[in-house]
Design a protein around this motif. Structure first.
Motif, mmCIF file in Angstrom:
data_model
loop_
_atom_site.group_PDB
_atom_site.id
_atom_site.type_symbol
_atom_site.label_atom_id
_atom_site.label_comp_id
_atom_site.label_asym_id
_atom_site.label_seq_id
_atom_site.Cartn_x
_atom_site.Cartn_y
_atom_site.Cartn_z
ATOM 1 N N ARG A 82 0.883 -1.365 0.090
ATOM 2 C CA ARG A 82 -0.100 -0.034 -0.012
ATOM 3 C C ARG A 82 0.989 1.254 -0.078
ATOM 4 N N PHE A 83 1.925 1.072 0.397
ATOM 5 C CA PHE A 83 2.985 2.328 0.190
ATOM 6 C C PHE A 83 3.098 2.953 -1.074
ATOM 7 N N TYR A 84 3.352 1.879 -2.117
ATOM 8 C CA TYR A 84 2.962 2.439 -3.471
ATOM 9 C C TYR A 84 1.928 3.022 -3.933
ATOM 10 N N ASP A 85 0.862 2.449 -3.601
ATOM 11 C CA ASP A 85 -0.616 3.131 -3.723
ATOM 12 C C ASP A 85 -0.877 4.686 -3.481
ATOM 13 N N ALA A 86 0.172 4.677 -2.068
ATOM 14 C CA ALA A 86 -0.099 6.099 -1.329
ATOM 15 C C ALA A 86 0.211 7.138 -2.288
ATOM 16 N N THR A 87 1.153 6.917 -3.026
ATOM 17 C CA THR A 87 2.046 7.930 -4.038
ATOM 18 C C THR A 87 0.788 8.541 -4.898
ATOM 19 N N PHE A 88 -0.227 7.988 -5.054
ATOM 20 C CA PHE A 88 -1.130 8.347 -6.009
ATOM 21 C C PHE A 88 -1.769 9.619 -5.590
ATOM 22 N N PHE A 89 -1.622 9.939 -4.456
ATOM 23 C CA PHE A 89 -2.205 11.006 -3.648
ATOM 24 C C PHE A 89 -1.558 12.302 -3.985
ATOM 25 N N TYR A 90 -0.234 12.318 -4.365
ATOM 26 C CA TYR A 90 0.535 13.401 -4.961
ATOM 27 C C TYR A 90 -0.225 14.358 -6.212
ATOM 28 N N LYS A 91 -1.153 13.675 -6.777
ATOM 29 C CA LYS A 91 -1.615 14.335 -7.906
ATOM 30 C C LYS A 91 -2.532 15.431 -7.074
ATOM 31 N N PHE A 92 -2.843 15.574 -5.921
ATOM 32 C CA PHE A 92 -3.614 16.527 -5.142
ATOM 33 C C PHE A 92 -2.751 17.984 -5.303
ATOM 34 N N GLY A 93 -1.592 17.720 -5.478
ATOM 35 C CA GLY A 93 -0.692 18.893 -5.524
ATOM 36 C C GLY A 93 -0.558 19.810 -4.302
ATOM 37 N N LEU A 94 -0.589 18.862 -3.304
ATOM 38 C CA LEU A 94 -0.793 19.538 -1.733
ATOM 39 C C LEU A 94 0.665 18.904 -0.953
ATOM 40 N N GLY A 95 1.702 18.634 -1.814
ATOM 41 C CA GLY A 95 3.000 18.542 -1.321
ATOM 42 C C GLY A 95 3.059 16.901 -0.868
ATOM 43 N N GLU A 96 3.961 16.686 -0.008
ATOM 44 C CA GLU A 96 4.596 15.553 0.535
ATOM 45 C C GLU A 96 3.319 14.663 1.073
ATOM 46 N N VAL A 97 3.250 13.559 0.663
ATOM 47 C CA VAL A 97 2.125 12.384 1.081
ATOM 48 C C VAL A 97 2.856 11.579 2.376
ATOM 49 N N PHE A 98 2.357 11.606 3.320
ATOM 50 C CA PHE A 98 2.606 10.626 4.845
ATOM 51 C C PHE A 98 1.964 9.389 4.642
ATOM 52 N N PRO A 99 2.361 8.149 4.324
ATOM 53 C CA PRO A 99 1.609 7.006 4.394
ATOM 54 C C PRO A 99 1.597 6.733 6.086
ATOM 55 N N VAL A 100 0.627 6.083 6.452
ATOM 56 C CA VAL A 100 0.327 6.112 7.732
ATOM 57 C C VAL A 100 -0.721 4.741 7.837
ATOM 58 N N SER A 101 -0.241 4.063 9.127
ATOM 59 C CA SER A 101 -1.524 3.150 9.400
ATOM 60 C C SER A 101 -1.795 3.668 10.676
ATOM 61 N N SER A 102 -2.937 4.143 10.922
ATOM 62 C CA SER A 102 -3.537 4.824 12.193
ATOM 63 C C SER A 102 -3.756 3.444 13.274
#
Ligand code: GDP
Ligand code: MG
Length: 178
Positions: free
Chosen positions: A126-146
């Protein structure tokens, strides 16, 4: 102190799970504005000797996203007004929804510091999938598991660092000093 961080995002992405983990409590005070269903949890987080206030927004569960889009927008606007920085949480399992897009749009327009957190990154795939959210243009994506706590330390490091760095840079050009 004066450092206030709000967690925003659509229902069921895991905002309250992260809130409970970071504040290490399950019985945060609930502030209810009279007449509205807009309740918010307030807690305190301590990380590496720094304290900050954390707000969990949208403390009610809804089933239909469409009906409550306006309410989520209101929550995000309130958080932008009330907090110094925002944790914008999305869900790596469900990917980007229209509601995520709407909240991302509001946050891009705000001048607040945004930490884009991709939750439910419970395993390495799921780390890889998290990079998808870079498309928001909001900077760094922090992958977490709460749920497991994975990645939350890196997130907290950056949140605390932002207090030390001071306010977010404006878009004004640097004027050299002589
Ligand atoms: P909220 O509506 O955004 O506050 O979301 P909740 O914190 O209530 O969580 C919604 C659902 O997602 C619950 O069933 C949680 O157990 C689940 N959840 C939260 N964090 C994680 C996570 O890191 N991994 C997984 N797999 N599920 C999570
Ligand atoms: Mg919640």
């Amino acid at each position: 102190m004066g450092n206030i961080v709000a967690i925003v995002g659509r229902p069921n992405v895991g905002k309250s799970t992260l809130f409970n983990r970071l504040t290490q409590t399950r019985d945060a005070i609930i502030h209810e504005s009279s007449g509205v269903t807009r309740d918010r949890n307030y807690g305190t987080v301590n990380w590496n000797g720094y304290d900050f206030s954390l707000i969990d927004t949208g403390g009610y569960v809804v089933n239909s996203e469409d009906i409550f889009e306006e309410e989520i927008r209101k929550q995000a606007m309130l958080a932008i007004e009330e907090a110094d920085s925002i944790i914008f949480m999305v869900d790596v399992v469900s990917g980007i929804t229209d509601l995520d897009d709407a909240v991302a749009g509001l946050l891009r327009k705000s001048k607040k510091k945004v930490f884009l957190v991709a939750n439910k990154v419970d395993n390495s795939e799921r780390f890889y999938d998290a990079t998808f959210f870079y498309k928001f243009g909001l900077g760094e994506v922090f992958p977490v598991s709460s749920i497991t706590g994975s990645g939350t330390g890196d997130l907290l490091d950056k949140v605390v660092e932002s207090f030390i760095d001071g306010p977010v840079e404006t878009e004004e050009p640097d004027i050299p000093k002589f």
